[in-house]
Motif scaffolding. Structure first.
Motif, short mmCIF file in Angstrom:
data_model
loop_
_atom_site.label_atom_id
_atom_site.label_comp_id
_atom_site.label_asym_id
_atom_site.label_seq_id
_atom_site.Cartn_x
_atom_site.Cartn_y
_atom_site.Cartn_z
N PHE A 50 0.83 -1.21 0.00
CA PHE A 50 0.00 0.00 0.00
C PHE A 50 0.87 1.25 0.00
O PHE A 50 0.60 2.21 -0.73
CB PHE A 50 -0.90 0.01 1.24
CG PHE A 50 -2.12 -0.87 1.13
CD1 PHE A 50 -2.22 -1.82 0.13
CD2 PHE A 50 -3.16 -0.76 2.04
CE1 PHE A 50 -3.33 -2.63 0.03
CE2 PHE A 50 -4.28 -1.56 1.95
CZ PHE A 50 -4.37 -2.51 0.95
N LEU A 104 -6.03 4.60 3.52
CA LEU A 104 -6.06 3.14 3.56
C LEU A 104 -4.72 2.56 3.97
O LEU A 104 -4.65 1.53 4.67
CB LEU A 104 -6.48 2.58 2.20
CG LEU A 104 -7.96 2.73 1.83
CD1 LEU A 104 -8.20 2.29 0.39
CD2 LEU A 104 -8.83 1.90 2.78
N THR A 105 -3.62 3.21 3.56
CA THR A 105 -2.29 2.74 3.95
C THR A 105 -2.09 2.87 5.45
O THR A 105 -1.61 1.94 6.12
CB THR A 105 -1.21 3.54 3.20
OG1 THR A 105 -1.39 3.38 1.79
CG2 THR A 105 0.18 3.05 3.58
N TYR A 125 -4.42 2.96 7.68
CA TYR A 125 -5.33 1.98 8.29
C TYR A 125 -4.70 0.59 8.30
O TYR A 125 -4.78 -0.14 9.31
CB TYR A 125 -6.65 1.98 7.52
CG TYR A 125 -7.59 0.87 7.91
CD1 TYR A 125 -8.28 0.90 9.11
CD2 TYR A 125 -7.80 -0.20 7.05
CE1 TYR A 125 -9.16 -0.12 9.46
CE2 TYR A 125 -8.67 -1.22 7.38
CZ TYR A 125 -9.34 -1.18 8.59
OH TYR A 125 -10.20 -2.19 8.93
N ALA A 126 -4.07 0.20 7.17
CA ALA A 126 -3.46 -1.12 7.09
C ALA A 126 -2.30 -1.25 8.08
O ALA A 126 -2.14 -2.29 8.74
CB ALA A 126 -2.97 -1.38 5.67
N ARG A 152 -3.68 -1.68 11.57
CA ARG A 152 -4.20 -3.04 11.77
C ARG A 152 -3.07 -4.00 12.13
O ARG A 152 -3.19 -4.79 13.06
CB ARG A 152 -4.90 -3.52 10.50
CG ARG A 152 -6.17 -2.78 10.13
CD ARG A 152 -7.37 -3.34 10.81
NE ARG A 152 -7.63 -4.72 10.45
CZ ARG A 152 -8.74 -5.38 10.78
NH1 ARG A 152 -9.68 -4.76 11.48
NH2 ARG A 152 -8.91 -6.64 10.46
N THR A 177 -4.81 -7.16 7.36
CA THR A 177 -5.52 -6.21 6.50
C THR A 177 -6.72 -6.90 5.88
O THR A 177 -6.57 -7.94 5.23
CB THR A 177 -4.59 -5.69 5.39
OG1 THR A 177 -3.42 -5.13 5.98
CG2 THR A 177 -5.29 -4.64 4.55
N SER A 221 -9.87 -8.02 3.45
CA SER A 221 -9.94 -8.15 1.99
C SER A 221 -10.60 -6.94 1.35
O SER A 221 -10.22 -6.52 0.25
CB SER A 221 -10.70 -9.42 1.62
OG SER A 221 -10.05 -10.56 2.12
N TRP A 222 -11.61 -6.36 2.03
CA TRP A 222 -12.30 -5.21 1.43
C TRP A 222 -11.34 -4.04 1.26
O TRP A 222 -11.46 -3.29 0.28
CB TRP A 222 -13.50 -4.80 2.27
CG TRP A 222 -13.18 -4.21 3.63
CD1 TRP A 222 -13.18 -4.85 4.83
CD2 TRP A 222 -12.80 -2.85 3.90
NE1 TRP A 222 -12.81 -3.99 5.84
CE2 TRP A 222 -12.59 -2.75 5.29
CE3 TRP A 222 -12.63 -1.72 3.10
CZ2 TRP A 222 -12.19 -1.57 5.91
CZ3 TRP A 222 -12.25 -0.52 3.72
CH2 TRP A 222 -12.03 -0.45 5.10
N ALA A 223 -10.39 -3.88 2.18
CA ALA A 223 -9.44 -2.78 2.06
C ALA A 223 -8.52 -2.99 0.86
O ALA A 223 -8.19 -2.04 0.14
CB ALA A 223 -8.62 -2.65 3.35
N VAL A 268 -10.72 -2.23 -2.30
CA VAL A 268 -10.95 -0.80 -2.48
C VAL A 268 -9.67 -0.09 -2.89
O VAL A 268 -9.68 0.77 -3.78
CB VAL A 268 -11.53 -0.19 -1.18
CG1 VAL A 268 -11.59 1.33 -1.28
CG2 VAL A 268 -12.91 -0.75 -0.90
N PHE A 269 -8.55 -0.45 -2.26
CA PHE A 269 -7.28 0.17 -2.62
C PHE A 269 -6.95 -0.11 -4.08
O PHE A 269 -6.53 0.80 -4.82
CB PHE A 269 -6.17 -0.37 -1.72
CG PHE A 269 -4.86 0.36 -1.85
CD1 PHE A 269 -4.52 1.36 -0.95
CD2 PHE A 269 -3.96 0.06 -2.87
CE1 PHE A 269 -3.31 2.04 -1.06
CE2 PHE A 269 -2.77 0.73 -3.00
CZ PHE A 269 -2.44 1.73 -2.09
#
Length: 440
Positions: free
Chosen positions: A39, A93-94, A96-97, A100, A107, A109-111, A114-115
């Motif tokens: 990411f 998103l980065t 957020y990952a 996590r 991380t 799968s939805w992230a 979407v990324f």
């Protein structure tokens, strides 16, 4: 075995608390950190390339085309604002990952999905905006991508039949190539595209037969057998093409084309009409094959046994399953499925065979299988991504973008490398894949 075992894959145990996906960060595998790192790299690319080099004007994405049942307005986006907004979302998103992973969670799968969609959107806005005419048809882009992914889908499904049984199938390239060759010759001699389709399935199954004999019966290293088969098929078809097909192409290399069918009314729908309801026979087979294979693998006794011999063949043997016989049959079944993909080249795409015309599609199909985590639906989606990347190369070259054509040709393989490197997350194949079974 319980019903729960029948409908779900056996996953490795992970130390975690009851009712949560949180674990000790130190207990996370090193591959779990690849997604945040990937990411970060792609977000940096988006900032340096897409945002700082954003087009000044607007970019138009056409959804409807001539002859559609009704018209959907074009999507017009401001290039500069869109790129900065996409880059900001990628950065979010980065972060957020990374958070996590820092708190001991994977991380989701939805992230990842979407990324990936945001990055592709940013790339399209950037590259189309730099074209002489900053406008592209989404319908043509997606429909062409689906068409190019057809042999990849069948190749990955054929590989899944083998690898779920515990046999590594590197020979997908050879299966596709020999299927294309057999379809061209048999279709030309018989004058029937259906005979060519049947010959493609049989030809690919013959390649699978050699793979099964050496890897299962004689327990030769499966990776080496697969590589040798690819080289053998390439040399054999190249020799026969030069000595037989080129000298009398009218007789041996002029197969008829498989029919295409447009479903009335539905084929005229904007965007999805050409993709779902205006396909060749092989294209319709693809839409049917994916759910059929998924159901067979996860909802039938055969699928339970197949997954059992791929995960723990000794345990399956103690339950009365003939491991090697089932592996043998599944490898042959995988060849039949891959052969349908091979027929696409000479009965749908073009109506003649050329030397090495698959151009490494078998290896991309294998990457799609790994990218899709040995799941029929995941492999299908990954194959669509690779097909989209291949079609994007042609579309962007036609639009006259300033991007070098050499880089555009690299796009599918760059995505393949990123997928196999695990930047999309952790992947785990069947535990006994590649291990010959000897009954004690």
């Amino acid at each position: 075995m319980s019903t729960a075992t029948q409908t779900h894959d056996i996953e490795p145990a992970t130390p975690q608390s009851e009712g949560t996906d949180r674990v000790d960060p130190a207990a996370l595998p090193s591959t779990a950190r690849r997604a945040p790192l990937g990411f970060a790299v792609l977000a940096l690319v988006s900032f340096v390339v897409f945002a700082l080099g954003a087009p000044d004007g607007s970019v138009t994405f056409r959804i409807s085309g001539d002859g559609d049942l009704f018209r959907i307005p074009d999507v017009v986006v401001p290039g500069l604002l869109t790129e900065w907004l996409i880059t900001a979302l990628l950065v979010v998103l980065t972060v957020y990952a990374f958070l996590r992973v820092r708190t001991g969670r994977l991380t989701p799968s939805w992230a990842v999905l979407v990324f990936g969609l945001l990055f592709v959107a940013g790339f399209l806005v950037w590259v189309v905006g730099a074209a002489e005419t900053p406008s592209v048809s989404l319908t043509g882009l997606l429909a062409g991508g689906v068409a190019l992914s057809v042999p990849l889908v069948f190749g990955s499904l054929g590989g899944l039949m083998c690898e779920r049984s515990g046999v590594v199938n590197i020979a997908i390239e050879g299966q596709l190539l020999f299927g294309a060759f057999a379809a061209a010759v048999a279709g030309s001699l018989s004058g029937s595209a259906w005979v060519g389709l049947l010959a493609a399935m049989i030809g690919a199954a013959l390649v699978s037969l050699v793979l099964a004999v050496f890897s299962i019966t004689y327990r030769v290293n499966q990776v080496i057998v697969g590589v040798v088969l690819n080289v053998l098929v390439s040399g054999l078809t190249g020799f026969l093409f030069a000595t037989l097909l080129e000298s009398d192409s009218g007789r041996f290399n002029s197969p008829p084309r498989l029919p295409s069918y447009a479903i009335p009314f539905l084929s005229d729908l904007p965007l999805v009409g050409r993709i779902l309801f205006d396909q060749s026979i092989v294209g319709y087979f693809m839409w049917l094959a994916v759910p059929i294979v998924w159901f067979a693998v996860y909802r039938t006794r055969w699928g339970l046994r197949t997954r059992a011999i791929g995960e723990h063949p000794k345990a399956a043997d103690t339950l009365g399953i003939n491991v090697n016989r089932m592996r043998f049959l599944n490898v042959l079944l995988g060849g039949l499925i891959a052969g349908i993909g091979g027929s696409f080249y000479t009965l749908v795409s073009v109506t003649s065979f050329t030397r090495d015309m698959t151009s490494g599609a078998g290896y991309i199909a294998l990457a799609a299988l790994i990218f899709g985590r040995w799941n029929p639906v995941g492999a299908f989606l990954a194959a669509l991504l690779f097909g989209f990347a291949s079609n994007l190369q042609s579309v962007l070259s036609f639009l006259g973008t300033p991007m070098p054509s050499q880089f555009l040709a690299m796009l599918p393989y760059i995505i393949t490398i990123l997928a196999v490197a695990g930047l999309v997350g952790t992947t785990r194949g069947p535990a006994a894949s590649g291990q010959p079974y000897v009954k004690e």
